[in-house]
Design an enzyme around this catalytic site. Structure first.
Site, short mmCIF file in Angstrom:
data_model
loop_
_atom_site.label_atom_id
_atom_site.label_comp_id
_atom_site.label_asym_id
_atom_site.label_seq_id
_atom_site.Cartn_x
_atom_site.Cartn_y
_atom_site.Cartn_z
N GLY A 82 62.14 24.81 -58.38
CA GLY A 82 63.59 24.76 -58.32
C GLY A 82 64.08 23.33 -58.26
O GLY A 82 63.34 22.41 -57.91
N GLY B 284 67.62 21.22 -57.01
CA GLY B 284 68.95 21.21 -56.41
C GLY B 284 69.55 19.82 -56.43
O GLY B 284 68.97 18.86 -56.95
N ASP C 234 74.96 27.83 -44.01
CA ASP C 234 74.92 27.94 -45.48
C ASP C 234 74.22 29.23 -45.89
O ASP C 234 73.38 29.22 -46.80
CB ASP C 234 74.23 26.73 -46.08
CG ASP C 234 74.47 26.61 -47.60
OD1 ASP C 234 75.48 27.17 -48.06
OD2 ASP C 234 73.64 25.99 -48.29
#
Length: 511
Positions: free
Chosen positions: A92, A94, A206
């Site tokens: 991933g 970000g 979050d």
């Protein structure tokens, strides 16, 4: 001998293991098992990997205009190493860091390693990055991904996590059918994990589907405590007025930038938004393209002017009313109207699941009982019919039922004539009646018409018989003829029975 290294083939971009170089020798190459091209130390990709392992100085930040050397290595087909970890695959990317699948040779296991994008970060940036590691390291819960290690190598900050084979909740929701019980179970487990974090003084801030992984067993796993805050430690990293979190899932107090007022109930609000979205496919407060975060959540408005708390049941009638009330309380605008803690939300979801499970089991048992009763009745009915057929063969046929006007058989004529008794019942009653079990010793008597006849004939078979012949029991009343002598039988075109031979019997006087 060093362990093998894993590089990416420059032709097919598949991950391939090659022999590691000795201290005094070059890398021995090999052939890619997927495309057949050579993969060795002569390739630019492998040479680049070796330079990263040696730790060259890295300048700039990949978030700027020029790509970092890591991005260049990825495009050339080699992930390289970071400290003791061999980077095998990028999982991933970000805005703050990248996540890789890596191999830890010291412990001989695969891990997920999060690497800060910024090279040679400042102390403040490092403190913010390692805050996630310290927050997650305090937690030990089956629904929270565990932290293994953290460090700084080659100008990069990194944190290694337990590797979870799973998909984000938003992907899982789009590719699987989430009925209300499944959605309630997932959010119940997440609420229990969040409650555990709250008890350790960690507020996530979050919570969103992208930070929840659903593993191969369907169990939710909470990740990414990068924006978390320690409730027991005063921190200056987040100034009051700063908006922290993901706008679509943040609470109204977060949307207003009131970081000092953010507590456990803000995480409860985010859990409620995820539950609402799982139940009806959309969020309770859709964001407009022009409105600010505070306008979306209704923050800063008087309570009377705030939008009403939406109902998931209004959008999806399949949502049970009790579960809808739980969801509405979780996404209430005013923190005072929400659940006071994630534990309270988890308890209500657990109670609903137990109640739903009990009702489902009751319906299943009721259906199984009906099916069992019908099966038992069918078996008993069949057994009774078989027993009746064996005891009274004539009664089991269609003639005994009296259906469609079929006459009953003259079944007792032979027994009556053999006894020579006069009938006790009227002549118009049926000749055959099944005896009661308590009086099975005396059979019922037949009609009186057979007592004076010397012969009995049947228009159906075209034969005449002695009254004692066994065939007489099969002659119905409509086909029965009373005969005094053989000449009368011959006149009616009847032939003598071959069993009882009525012409050979001696003539007897009547009573």
């Amino acid at each position: 001998m060093n362990p093998p290294l894993r590089v990416v083939c420059g032709s097919c971009l598949r991950s391939v293991e090659i022999d590691s170089p000795e201290e005094s020798g070059p890398v021995t190459g090999g052939v890619c098992p997927y495309c057949g091209d050579r993969v060795d130390s002569d390739t630019e990709a492998t040479t680049s990997r070796t330079r990263v392992a040696e730790g060259p100085p890295i300048e700039g930040d990949s978030r700027g205009g020029q790509p970092s050397s890591w991005a260049g290595l990825w495009s050339r087909g080699s992930l390289g190493s970071l400290g003791r970890f061999q980077l095998r695959e990028r999982l991933g990317d970000g805005g703050f860091g990248e996540v890789y699948l890596a191999f830890d040779p010291r412990l001989d296991r695969d891990v997920a390693i999060k690497v800060l994008k910024q090279a040679n970060p400042t102390e403040r940036v490092m403190e913010r990055f390692f805050r996630e590691a310290r927050a997650a390291a305090r937690l030990d819960h089956p629904n929270i991904v565990a932290v293994h290690d953290a460090g700084f190598d080659q100008g990069r900050c990194w944190v290694s996590f337990h590797l979870v084979n799973g998909r984000p909740l938003n992907w899982y929701r789009d590719h699987h059918r989430l009925d209300p019980p499944t959605a309630a179970r997932i959010l119940r487990d997440l609420a229990e994990a969040v409650d555990h974090a709250h008890r350790q003084g960690v507020i996530h801030r979050d919570l969103k589907p992208g930070n929840v992984l659903i593993d191969d067993h369907g169990r939710p796993r909470l990740i990414d405590f990068g924006l978390s805050r320690r409730s027991d430690v005063e921190s200056s990293l987040t100034r009051d007025g700063a908006i922290v979190g993901t706008p679509a899932y943040m609470s109204p107090e977060q949307a207003l930038g009131q970081s000092r007022n953010v507590d456990e109930r803000s995480d409860v609000f985010s859990l409620g938004v995820m539950l609402f979205e799982a139940l009806c496919g959309q969020r309770p407060y859709p964001m407009s393209g022009q409105g600010s975060f505070s306008e979306v959540a209704g923050g800063g408005k008087a309570p009377s002017s705030r939008p009403r708390t939406p109902s998931a049941r209004a959008l999806n009638p399949a949502v049970p009313a009790r579960l809808d009330r739980i969801c509405m309380r979780a996404v209430a605008q005013d923190p005072a109207d929400r659940y006071p803690s994630a534990r309270a939300l988890a308890d209500d979801l657990d109670a609903w699941l137990l109640r739903h499970r009990g009702a489902t089991r009751l319906r299943q048992r009721f259906s199984a009982g009906i099916l069992l009763g019908l099966t038992a009745a069918t078996i008993l009915g069949a057994a009774a019919l078989v027993a009746l057929t064996r005891e009274h063969p004539a009664a089991a046929g269609p003639a005994a039922s009296g259906v469609a006007g079929v006459p009953e058989p003259h079944a007792q004529a032979r027994a009556l004539l053999a006894n020579g008794d006069a009938p006790d019942e009227p002549a118009d009653l049926p000749a055959a009646r099944p005896p009661a079990k308590s009086k099975a010793a005396s059979p019922p008597r037949a009609k009186a018409v057979a007592t004076t006849a010397r012969f009995l004939g049947s228009t159906h078979s075209g034969k005449f018989h002695l009254p004692t012949c066994s065939s007489v029991a099969q002659i119905t009343d409509g086909n029965l003829l009373e005969l005094e002598d053989p000449e009368e039988a011959t006149a009616k075109s009847l032939k003598p029975c071959g069993i009882c031979k009525p012409l050979a019997a001696p003539r007897t006087k009547g009573p």
